[in-house]
Design a protein around this motif. Structure first.
Motif, PDB file in Angstrom:
ATOM      1  N   LEU A  88       0.840  -1.198   0.000  1.00 50.44           N
ATOM      2  CA  LEU A  88       0.000   0.000   0.000  1.00 50.44           C
ATOM      3  C   LEU A  88       0.883   1.259   0.000  1.00 50.44           C
ATOM      4  O   LEU A  88       0.644   2.204  -0.751  1.00 50.44           O
ATOM      5  N   ALA A  89       1.930   1.232   0.825  1.00 51.80           N
ATOM      6  CA  ALA A  89       2.834   2.387   0.919  1.00 51.80           C
ATOM      7  C   ALA A  89       3.472   2.686  -0.436  1.00 51.80           C
ATOM      8  O   ALA A  89       3.591   3.843  -0.837  1.00 51.80           O
ATOM      9  N   GLY A  90       3.854   1.621  -1.148  1.00 55.48           N
ATOM     10  CA  GLY A  90       4.498   1.797  -2.448  1.00 55.48           C
ATOM     11  C   GLY A  90       3.596   2.476  -3.461  1.00 55.48           C
ATOM     12  O   GLY A  90       4.066   3.005  -4.461  1.00 55.48           O
ATOM     13  N   ASP A  91       2.305   2.484  -3.182  1.00 53.32           N
ATOM     14  CA  ASP A  91       1.335   3.043  -4.114  1.00 53.32           C
ATOM     15  C   ASP A  91       0.694   4.308  -3.516  1.00 53.32           C
ATOM     16  O   ASP A  91      -0.451   4.638  -3.808  1.00 53.32           O
ATOM     17  N   THR A  92       1.435   4.963  -2.635  1.00 59.52           N
ATOM     18  CA  THR A  92       0.848   6.082  -1.884  1.00 59.52           C
ATOM     19  C   THR A  92       1.739   7.317  -1.943  1.00 59.52           C
ATOM     20  O   THR A  92       2.960   7.207  -1.861  1.00 59.52           O
ATOM     21  N   ARG A  93       1.117   8.469  -2.084  1.00 65.83           N
ATOM     22  CA  ARG A  93       1.874   9.726  -1.992  1.00 65.83           C
ATOM     23  C   ARG A  93       1.459  10.448  -0.719  1.00 65.83           C
ATOM     24  O   ARG A  93       0.282  10.742  -0.524  1.00 65.83           O
ATOM     25  N   ILE A  94       2.439  10.691   0.136  1.00 66.09           N
ATOM     26  CA  ILE A  94       2.166  11.449   1.363  1.00 66.09           C
ATOM     27  C   ILE A  94       2.971  12.737   1.284  1.00 66.09           C
ATOM     28  O   ILE A  94       4.182  12.694   1.054  1.00 66.09           O
ATOM     29  N   ASP A 108      -2.314  11.235  -1.210  1.00 72.47           N
ATOM     30  CA  ASP A 108      -2.651  11.147  -2.636  1.00 72.47           C
ATOM     31  C   ASP A 108      -3.336  12.442  -3.088  1.00 72.47           C
ATOM     32  O   ASP A 108      -4.408  12.424  -3.708  1.00 72.47           O
ATOM     33  N   ASP A 109      -2.737  13.544  -2.724  1.00 74.57           N
ATOM     34  CA  ASP A 109      -3.172  14.897  -3.125  1.00 74.57           C
ATOM     35  C   ASP A 109      -4.460  15.390  -2.460  1.00 74.57           C
ATOM     36  O   ASP A 109      -4.958  16.452  -2.810  1.00 74.57           O
ATOM     37  N   VAL A 110      -4.992  14.633  -1.532  1.00 73.61           N
ATOM     38  CA  VAL A 110      -6.204  15.069  -0.823  1.00 73.61           C
ATOM     39  C   VAL A 110      -5.807  15.548   0.575  1.00 73.61           C
ATOM     40  O   VAL A 110      -5.023  14.884   1.264  1.00 73.61           O
ATOM     41  N   ASP A 111      -6.334  16.692   0.980  1.00 77.98           N
ATOM     42  CA  ASP A 111      -6.017  17.241   2.298  1.00 77.98           C
ATOM     43  C   ASP A 111      -6.727  16.430   3.389  1.00 77.98           C
ATOM     44  O   ASP A 111      -7.953  16.453   3.491  1.00 77.98           O
ATOM     45  N   SER A 113      -5.626  16.621   6.683  1.00 76.49           N
ATOM     46  CA  SER A 113      -5.022  17.141   7.918  1.00 76.49           C
ATOM     47  C   SER A 113      -5.906  16.953   9.147  1.00 76.49           C
ATOM     48  O   SER A 113      -5.403  16.651  10.226  1.00 76.49           O
ATOM     49  N   ARG A 114      -7.209  17.157   8.983  1.00 75.16           N
ATOM     50  CA  ARG A 114      -8.103  17.018  10.135  1.00 75.16           C
ATOM     51  C   ARG A 114      -8.432  15.548  10.388  1.00 75.16           C
ATOM     52  O   ARG A 114      -8.405  15.082  11.523  1.00 75.16           O
ATOM     53  N   ARG A 115      -8.728  14.850   9.314  1.00 79.26           N
ATOM     54  CA  ARG A 115      -9.152  13.440   9.440  1.00 79.26           C
ATOM     55  C   ARG A 115      -8.094  12.601  10.161  1.00 79.26           C
ATOM     56  O   ARG A 115      -8.427  11.720  10.950  1.00 79.26           O
ATOM     57  N   VAL A 116      -6.793  12.874   9.878  1.00 80.31           N
ATOM     58  CA  VAL A 116      -5.758  12.027  10.489  1.00 80.31           C
ATOM     59  C   VAL A 116      -5.651  12.209  12.006  1.00 80.31           C
ATOM     60  O   VAL A 116      -4.949  11.460  12.664  1.00 80.31           O
ATOM     61  N   ARG A 117      -6.320  13.220  12.551  1.00 83.04           N
ATOM     62  CA  ARG A 117      -6.284  13.436  14.013  1.00 83.04           C
ATOM     63  C   ARG A 117      -7.416  12.686  14.727  1.00 83.04           C
ATOM     64  O   ARG A 117      -7.477  12.688  15.953  1.00 83.04           O
ATOM     65  N   ASP A 118      -8.345  12.071  13.972  1.00 82.67           N
ATOM     66  CA  ASP A 118      -9.459  11.358  14.609  1.00 82.67           C
ATOM     67  C   ASP A 118      -8.948  10.133  15.378  1.00 82.67           C
ATOM     68  O   ASP A 118      -7.884   9.587  15.063  1.00 82.67           O
ATOM     69  N   THR A 119      -9.739   9.718  16.366  1.00 81.86           N
ATOM     70  CA  THR A 119      -9.250   8.664  17.267  1.00 81.86           C
ATOM     71  C   THR A 119      -9.016   7.325  16.566  1.00 81.86           C
ATOM     72  O   THR A 119      -8.095   6.599  16.924  1.00 81.86           O
ATOM     73  N   ASP A 120      -9.840   6.998  15.550  1.00 83.65           N
ATOM     74  CA  ASP A 120      -9.627   5.714  14.872  1.00 83.65           C
ATOM     75  C   ASP A 120      -8.285   5.711  14.133  1.00 83.65           C
ATOM     76  O   ASP A 120      -7.550   4.711  14.147  1.00 83.65           O
ATOM     77  N   VAL A 121      -7.931   6.857  13.537  1.00 79.41           N
ATOM     78  CA  VAL A 121      -6.651   6.934  12.821  1.00 79.41           C
ATOM     79  C   VAL A 121      -5.488   6.943  13.828  1.00 79.41           C
ATOM     80  O   VAL A 121      -4.448   6.314  13.602  1.00 79.41           O
ATOM     81  N   THR A 122      -5.681   7.619  14.949  1.00 76.63           N
ATOM     82  CA  THR A 122      -4.643   7.665  15.991  1.00 76.63           C
ATOM     83  C   THR A 122      -4.296   6.252  16.460  1.00 76.63           C
ATOM     84  O   THR A 122      -3.116   5.877  16.542  1.00 76.63           O
ATOM     85  N   ALA A 123      -5.325   5.466  16.728  1.00 71.76           N
ATOM     86  CA  ALA A 123      -5.097   4.097  17.194  1.00 71.76           C
ATOM     87  C   ALA A 123      -4.460   3.250  16.085  1.00 71.76           C
ATOM     88  O   ALA A 123      -3.534   2.461  16.334  1.00 71.76           O
ATOM     89  N   ALA A 124      -4.921   3.440  14.853  1.00 73.02           N
ATOM     90  CA  ALA A 124      -4.381   2.652  13.729  1.00 73.02           C
ATOM     91  C   ALA A 124      -2.917   2.998  13.481  1.00 73.02           C
ATOM     92  O   ALA A 124      -2.087   2.117  13.231  1.00 73.02           O
ATOM     93  N   ALA A 125      -2.573   4.296  13.579  1.00 71.06           N
ATOM     94  CA  ALA A 125      -1.190   4.728  13.324  1.00 71.06           C
ATOM     95  C   ALA A 125      -0.244   4.073  14.318  1.00 71.06           C
ATOM     96  O   ALA A 125       0.867   3.652  13.984  1.00 71.06           O
ATOM     97  N   SER A 126      -0.690   3.970  15.557  1.00 70.60           N
ATOM     98  CA  SER A 126       0.131   3.364  16.596  1.00 70.60           C
ATOM     99  C   SER A 126       0.407   1.891  16.263  1.00 70.60           C
ATOM    100  O   SER A 126       1.511   1.384  16.494  1.00 70.60           O
ATOM    101  N   ARG A 127      -0.569   1.215  15.685  1.00 66.16           N
ATOM    102  CA  ARG A 127      -0.385  -0.214  15.350  1.00 66.16           C
ATOM    103  C   ARG A 127       0.439  -0.396  14.077  1.00 66.16           C
ATOM    104  O   ARG A 127       1.296  -1.277  13.989  1.00 66.16           O
TER     105      ARG A 127
END
Ligand code: DC
Length: 262
Positions: A88-94, A108-111, A113-127
């Motif tokens: 997935l990372a190989g096919d992703t632009r951050i 992938d060129d979409v903003d 910034s707010r969505r990545v602060r949500d709790t589901d993303v926070t927990a997923a990022a940690s994993r």
């Protein structure tokens, strides 16, 4: 303001692997300031402040893990499958775009910034961030981003792995109860309905995962200055960090001066 992008790894071919020491310090035109520490210690606020104060760019590496975690959520992938996440990372632009108060995060060129602060993303990022090969991918991107220096880069492994040769390293810490209380009082929108106790528990859980993972666990570099903000006000932390940076940068230029005179 300089625009800084990470484009799916293609620009990072020349960077050293995560296990190797980058030999960039001698070539770097400007310094790297590394800020590491546990979740909720105030690293982003500090990084933004120091970047403004010294005319550097601030780069929040956690936002990169968050962006990839968000894409994994959107694609319904398991956070435990390193191989799939790497594909997935190989096919992703951050892309990170430094602003006065933090980074704009483009997935992938979409903003996002707010969505990545949500709790589901926070927990997923940690994993997601426990996987060694995925970390290597991130580290390569981050080394490319900071290669010219003039950056304040914050995360968990900047002073130990990404830039072990950083000119200044600060490890910002605070007791979990204090970090949780500060977060609670900030009233992060996605956590508005959550109790202070729940936030502290979540921070402790992320701390444990960050500190105990096998690949580049969270720890202070041997030569980092440890700044424990448990009993300090924000103003005191900012002033102390500024002093640390100024002292290190001055010492660095004096050392360089004596080398070039020798
Ligand atoms: O700093 P943050 O809360 O935005 O980081 C999100 C997650 O990414 C966090 O759980 C730890 C991980 N992370 C990491 O492992 N290494 C980094 N350099 C930055 C973040």
């Amino acid at each position: 303001m300089r625009r800084t992008s990470v484009e799916n790894g293609t620009g990072a071919g020349a960077a050293a692997g995560a296990g190797e020491e980058p030999k960039a310090a001698a070539r770097r035109a400007r310094p790297v300031i590394a800020i590491d520490g546990p979740a909720g210690a105030g690293k982003s606020t500090l990084a933004a402040h120091l970047a403004r104060r010294f005319g550097f760019l601030n780069l929040e590496t956690g936002a990169m893990y968050r962006a990839l975690a968000l894409k994994a959520i959107e694609n319904d992938l398991s956070f435990d499958e390193e191989h799939e996440l790497l594909e997935l990372a190989g096919d992703t632009r951050i892309a990170l775009q430094p602003q006065m108060e933090g980074n704009l995060v483009l997935l992938d060129d979409v903003d996002v910034s707010r969505r990545v602060r949500d709790t589901d993303v926070t927990a997923a990022a940690s994993r997601v961030s426990v996987h060694p090969k995925l970390r290597q991918w991130m580290v390569e991107q981050q080394r490319t981003l900071g290669a010219k220096g003039g950056v304040v880069m914050e995360g968990r492994d900047i002073g130990t792995v990404v830039f072990p040769d950083a000119e200044v390293k600060i490890f910002l810490d605070a007791a979990p109860e204090v970090r949780g209380n500060r977060r609670y009082r900030q009233g992060v929108p996605a956590q508005a309905a959550v109790t202070e106790e729940a936030i502290i528990e979540e921070l402790k859980e992320r701390d444990a995962r960050d500190r105990n993972r096998t690949e580049s666990p969270l720890r202070a570099a041997e030569d980092a200055v440890i700044l424990d903000s448990t009993t300090m006000s924000l103003e005191q932390v900012l002033a102390a960090a500024e002093e640390i940076v100024r002292t290190h940068l001055e010492a660095g230029s004096r050392a360089q001066g004596s080398v070039s005179r020798a």
